[in-house]
Design a protein around this motif. Structure first.
Motif, PDB file in Angstrom:
ATOM      1  N   ASN A 534       0.830  -1.210   0.000  1.00 49.88           N
ATOM      2  CA  ASN A 534       0.000   0.000   0.000  1.00 49.88           C
ATOM      3  C   ASN A 534       0.866   1.262   0.000  1.00 49.88           C
ATOM      4  O   ASN A 534       0.578   2.236  -0.710  1.00 49.88           O
ATOM      5  N   LEU A 535       1.943   1.226   0.800  1.00 49.40           N
ATOM      6  CA  LEU A 535       2.840   2.384   0.833  1.00 49.40           C
ATOM      7  C   LEU A 535       3.532   2.576  -0.517  1.00 49.40           C
ATOM      8  O   LEU A 535       3.727   3.710  -0.980  1.00 49.40           O
ATOM      9  N   GLN A 537       2.342   1.767  -3.455  1.00 52.36           N
ATOM     10  CA  GLN A 537       1.372   2.327  -4.398  1.00 52.36           C
ATOM     11  C   GLN A 537       1.168   3.819  -4.144  1.00 52.36           C
ATOM     12  O   GLN A 537       1.108   4.621  -5.091  1.00 52.36           O
ATOM     13  N   GLN A 538       1.058   4.181  -2.846  1.00 52.54           N
ATOM     14  CA  GLN A 538       0.890   5.599  -2.544  1.00 52.54           C
ATOM     15  C   GLN A 538       2.133   6.402  -2.944  1.00 52.54           C
ATOM     16  O   GLN A 538       2.030   7.518  -3.467  1.00 52.54           O
ATOM     17  N   ARG A 541       2.104   6.813  -6.684  1.00 50.99           N
ATOM     18  CA  ARG A 541       1.111   7.806  -7.076  1.00 50.99           C
ATOM     19  C   ARG A 541       1.594   9.221  -6.753  1.00 50.99           C
ATOM     20  O   ARG A 541       1.394  10.156  -7.540  1.00 50.99           O
ATOM     21  N   THR A 542       2.229   9.361  -5.588  1.00 49.59           N
ATOM     22  CA  THR A 542       2.769  10.673  -5.234  1.00 49.59           C
ATOM     23  C   THR A 542       3.849  11.102  -6.220  1.00 49.59           C
ATOM     24  O   THR A 542       3.895  12.259  -6.658  1.00 49.59           O
ATOM     25  N   GLU A 783     -10.424  10.446   1.086  1.00 51.46           N
ATOM     26  CA  GLU A 783      -9.030  10.089   1.329  1.00 51.46           C
ATOM     27  C   GLU A 783      -8.251  10.132   0.015  1.00 51.46           C
ATOM     28  O   GLU A 783      -8.743   9.658  -1.011  1.00 51.46           O
ATOM     29  N   PRO A 784      -7.028  10.680   0.010  1.00 52.30           N
ATOM     30  CA  PRO A 784      -6.228  10.699  -1.235  1.00 52.30           C
ATOM     31  C   PRO A 784      -5.967   9.285  -1.739  1.00 52.30           C
ATOM     32  O   PRO A 784      -5.683   8.375  -0.963  1.00 52.30           O
ATOM     33  N   PHE A 785      -6.151   9.116  -3.036  1.00 48.97           N
ATOM     34  CA  PHE A 785      -5.879   7.878  -3.767  1.00 48.97           C
ATOM     35  C   PHE A 785      -6.892   6.768  -3.481  1.00 48.97           C
ATOM     36  O   PHE A 785      -6.684   5.650  -3.930  1.00 48.97           O
ATOM     37  N   THR A 795      -7.627   7.851 -10.425  1.00 54.26           N
ATOM     38  CA  THR A 795      -6.430   8.125  -9.625  1.00 54.26           C
ATOM     39  C   THR A 795      -6.739   8.211  -8.141  1.00 54.26           C
ATOM     40  O   THR A 795      -5.832   8.108  -7.319  1.00 54.26           O
ATOM     41  N   ILE A 797      -7.811  10.926  -6.610  1.00 56.92           N
ATOM     42  CA  ILE A 797      -7.507  12.266  -6.071  1.00 56.92           C
ATOM     43  C   ILE A 797      -8.570  13.283  -6.460  1.00 56.92           C
ATOM     44  O   ILE A 797      -8.445  14.449  -6.129  1.00 56.92           O
TER      45      ILE A 797
END
Length: 964
Positions: A534-535, A537-538, A541-542, A783-785, A795, A797
């Protein structure tokens, strides 16, 4: 100090590679010499400044002259015409007249010879050409051949009357190019035509005792392709009105033939020159122009000097040591970058030498030594990587075997360890597995085992593998098959726990064998990597969003360059057009360009992490435009209805950000209605009392709903009396779109609203009849993403951006949604309470005009550069234009005294705007400057900024301010 074996091997390889590269350079330097010489001329380009006021000119005896004077090209040119030309040159004040024509014998007309002799004597500055012949002879068969050099005599009357003479010889290479200068063969009597002329004129280059020997070491500098040196035809020179006397005054005039190339490109007294290109491929240079070029080299004292052989050898050795011995110490990518940097730097250094009249065979470095050194370093790195990988693989196999042996005995490992039999039943699970997968997994002991396995009570409490990996059954089956076949398998699997959660595990499957070597079961070691995934992927995406921001900032400059000509062109055309319909159309184009510029400015603010500018907005046109866009672009099975009151209050906000909010909500509504449906846009004026506002959620933009029932009755009344809208459905459907619209306004709320002054908001509602959202989704939707759409379809966002923008506007957001009954997003934006000042009637603006001031405009966007120049000229200015910084600096040098203003872009080739300003400030420290993009004002005083795209009035006002 002892060095490791690997270092010793690398040192030996570096020495061998450096030696090989050095030998390669020495072997190839002469092979690359001519190509290097030619490429330096081509890269330097044509030098019009060297020949603009050339002290050497040419008179061509060409085919057109034969035709004009009615002469037979097969017969020698009449010498009485030579006499006539000499008299013209004498009267014009020519400094010297050099005939690149050999007069070996008397002509057919003695009177013409006499006239020519008198003209030569009268002029007194005539240099004649003698023919030089070299032949080999042998006295008899018993002796070796010998070379005999002979200078053919010139017709005696001409020779005695001439100031001097020289042999018409050139140093011609095998490819028919004259590169090396030939001054003579060791004595003044055997000096060439150009050297004899230089000696007679007492040029500085010919005054020293060793001047002739030194000149023989020079190389010819060409100033351009054939026909670069100023020239005219013989017939033009004879005609009184053909050319003015100024063309010949104080000039060295070369007279010679200009032969014509035959059908098979055979040439007579014609040569190629170093400016090889497709344009000049078959364009030969006459021999007289080669002599004139050599003469111009002597006059300007800019003939080329090749670097001494010892210096060249030293340079090649340094390159061999630097690259051949150095690249081998770098990894392939850095080595490649270093090699490319060296290959790019070498032409720059060679060109710098060329500008100072020296050259060396630089191509042997770029095309020979550096590629060879890079290839050798690649070979070394490849073999080193190959053997290192084999060692690492062997070590890894040993380590994995030890880990597998120990993992079966460790009961308290952090990883979830399972053992399953060949039937797929789990027969062992460590405590970490029980914690990870949920529940209690008893482990059978030796007393519980029977000849067939475990007893019935134990088997009932052990999970089946198919149940554990049910979420990823296909991948689990592949892992099992691979482990049974190859002995092990590593990969990622999805695991379903007893609590219903889905986790991602890094799983390692190892085949267990019994004492006889037969397969007995499988050892499974599983590590929970769900959070790590999960981290990751985040993080990805960031990174993607950061990249988008960077790209957006980079694209904004190009978009401004594209919009600027559109804006200025539309203004220019509208000012010129007399047709009202055309003027309206051009005004619309200008408005669109302004809007595009605002969008670009918003992109820049986004890329720099800043918000946009807020202004007083009327949202009715925005919602109408949004409705039009949805109708035209969304699927036809989605209908649209809009309700807008006539007296909708204005708000204070950023139009681009609000567009983004509305578009995000519309796209979400479209995706929620794959089979069609209806989207409703509703706008109302809403008033809250202070008590009602206090009852709303404390956090602005909270996804939880809040009651606005007291306002619904007023909204229904407004909708019935003042609404202006359009709908794809009938009137009955409008009431269904807002089931709360029939709720009456309580008298208590009315009483409270009269106590304190109400707070005014504008309500903007976007509703759909789609699938709706469950409470669980609503709890996480901001929540973002977070997204419920499929992979690659969203996405996550969009709503996070919506809530951020609403908060930044000081607004509120209400969400109503039910699975199967659609979703409503209602945005409340504060009413703009500022009373707008009533603009006075616009008087016709008089744009400032110039009075002939000279302005230099530099921009690599040619269209914008030409438009700016045209506008400035029309308003009374004189304009110089440049397409790069170097060209702007050159123009400034030419017009430094009369230049009044410099307008420049920042991003330009060769020299950017800031560099050009620095160079120009060295010439004119007081020169005002306007930058149309970039940050020149941060680095220089007296620099104004005018951001693209700009209107004509902005440009003229900025120019007027700078010139004051």
């Amino acid at each position: 100090m002892a060095f490791p074996q690997a270092t010793k091997l690398r040192v030996c390889a570096a020495l061998l590679l450096a030696t090989a590269v050095a030998l390669l350079g020495l072997a190839l330097k002469n092979s690359f010499a001519n190509a290097s010489y030619d490429s330096l001329h081509s890269r330097t380009g044509i030098q019009p400044s060297a020949t603009a006021d050339s002290p050497v000119v040419i008179v061509y005896l060409d085919l057109a002259s034969f035709s004009h004077e009615h002469q037979n090209p097969a017969q020698p040119w009449p010498r009485d015409l030579h006499a006539k030309l000499l008299k013209r040159l004498t009267a014009a004040g020519a400094k010297a007249v050099v005939f690149d024509i050999v007069f070996g014998n008397a002509g057919p007309n003695p009177a013409a010879d006499q006239a020519f002799t008198e003209a030569i004597r009268e002029n007194g500055h005539v240099v004649l050409a003698a023919e030089f012949n070299s032949s080999t002879i042998a006295p008899d068969d018993q002796h070796n051949w010998a070379r005999k050099d002979k200078i053919e005599p010139i017709f005696a009357p001409f020779d005695s009357a001439a100031a001097t003479r020289g042999i018409a010889s050139l140093h011609i290479d095998d490819d028919n190019v004259v590169r090396q200068y030939l001054a003579g063969f060791g004595s003044d009597s055997q000096s060439t035509l150009t050297w004899a002329t230089a000696s007679w004129l007492r040029l500085p280059v010919a005054k020293t005792a060793k001047a002739l020997a030194e000149a023989n070491q020079k190389w010819v500098r060409y100033y351009g392709p054939p026909m670069t040196i100023p020239h005219i035809s013989y017939s033009q020179a004879l005609a009184a009105d053909g050319v003015r006397d100024d063309f010949f005054r104080d000039k060295i005039v070369f007279i010679g033939a200009r032969p014509q190339v035959g059908l098979f490109q055979d040439s007579k007294d014609e040569f190629r020159n170093p400016f090889h290109s497709w344009s000049y491929k078959n364009y030969f240079m006459p021999g007289v122009e080669v002599h004139a070029t050599e003469m111009l080299n002597l006059v300007r004292n800019d003939a080329l000097q090749r670097v001494a052989p010892m210096t060249e050898n030293f340079l090649l050795l340094v390159v061999a040591i630097s690259f051949g011995g150095g690249l081998i110490w770098w990894r392939p990518l850095p080595a490649t970058l270093i090699a490319l940097g060296g290959a790019a730097l070498t032409p720059l250094i060679s060109r710098a030498f060329f500008n100072y009249d020296h050259w060396f065979p630089w191509l042997v470095i770029c095309a020979g030594q550096i590629p060879a050194a890079l290839f050798g370093s690649w070979l070394w790195q490849f073999q080193e990587w190959f053997f290192t990988r084999r060692k690492m693989e062997a070590a890894k196999k040993i380590a994995d075997a030890k880990i597998r042996e120990q993992a079966a005995l460790i009961d308290k490992a952090h990883d979830a360890i399972l053992v399953q039999n060949l039937a797929g039943k789990i027969i062992y699970a460590n405590p970490s597995a029980e914690k990870l997968f949920g529940g209690k997994h008893p482990t059978p002991n030796t007393q519980q085992r029977t000849a067939k396995g475990t007893d019935a009570s134990t088997r009932d409490s052990i999970l089946d593998v198919s149940e554990l990996f049910s979420a990823d059954a296909a991948a689990a089956e592949i892992a099992r098959a691979a482990a049974l076949k190859d002995g092990e398998w590593n990969g990622e699997l999805k695991i379903q726990t007893r609590t219903g959660d889905l986790i991602i595990a890094a799983s390692r499957w190892t085949l267990i064998r019994d004492d006889t070597g037969k397969p007995d079961g499988l050892l499974l070691i599983n590590s929970d990597i769900t959070e790590q995934k999960n981290l990751e992927q985040q993080f990805l995406r960031t990174q993607r969003m950061n990249t988008i921001g960077t790209l957006a900032g980079g694209m904004a400059h190009d978009l401004n360059n594209a919009l600027a000509p559109v804006l200025m062109g539309a203004q220019w055309l509208r000012r010129k057009s007399g047709d009202e319909e055309d003027r309206q159309m051009l005004a619309m184009i200008e408005t669109s360009a302004h809007r595009g510029a605002d969008m670009v400015r918003q992109v820049l603010l986004f890329a720099r992490g800043r918000g946009g500018e807020f202004e007083r907005l009327d949202l009715a046109p925005v919602m109408q435009e949004l409705e039009k866009m949805v109708r035209e672009t969304f699927p036809k099975n989605i209908s649209v209805e809009t309700f807008l009151p006539r007296d909708l209050w204005p708000v204070q906000g950023n139009i681009t950000q609000l567009h983004q909010v509305f578009l995000n909500l519309c796209v979400n509504a479209r995706d929620a209605m794959p089979d069609g449906g209806k989207i409703s846009f509703i706008a109302d004026n809403v008033e809250f009392s202070a008590e009602e506002l206090e009852n709303l959620p404390k956090a602005l933009g909270s996804p939880t709903g809040f009651s606005l029932s007291p306002l619904r009755a007023e909204r229904a009344e407004v909708r019935g009396q003042n609404a202006v809208g359009s709908s794809d459905a009938d009137t009955a459907s409008n009431d269904q779109a807002d089931p709360a619209s029939s709720i009456p306004l309580p008298s208590e709320a009315r009483a409270k609203s009269e106590v304190r002054p109400p707070l005014k908001f504008v309500s903007l509602s976007i509703s759909d009849t789609g699938t709706g959202m469950s409470p669980a989704v609503q709890a996480k939707m901001f929540e973002p993403f977070f997204t419920t759409k499929g992979e690659g379809q969203g996405t996550g966002i969009g709503l996070a951006t919506v809530i951020r923008i609403v908060k930044s506007h000081g607004g509120l957001l209400r969400v109503e949604s039910e699975v199967g009954h659609g979703t409503t997003f209602e945005i409340f934006l504060p009413h703009a309470t500022e009373v707008p000042t009533t603009p006075a009637a616009k008087a016709e603006v008089t744009l400032p005009r110039g009075h002939g001031e000279l302005i230099l405009v530099a921009d690599d966007e040619l269209a914008l550069c030409e438009l700016v120049a045209a506008e400035l000229k029309e308003f009374g200015y004189r304009v110089l234009t440049a397409t790069n910084g170097a060209e702007a600096v050159a123009l400034c040098k030419q017009h430094a005294s009369e230049l009044r203003l410099f307008i420049t872009d920042d991003s330009m080739p060769v020299l950017n705007g800031r560099q050009a300003i620095g160079e120009i400030r060295k010439l004119r420290a007081d020169l005002p400057v306007i930058t149309t993009s970039g940050d020149g004002a941060k680095y220089f005083a007296g620099v104004s900024e005018l951001n693209k795209p700009f209107a004509l009035g902005e440009l003229l006002n900025a120019v007027s301010r700078s010139l004051k």
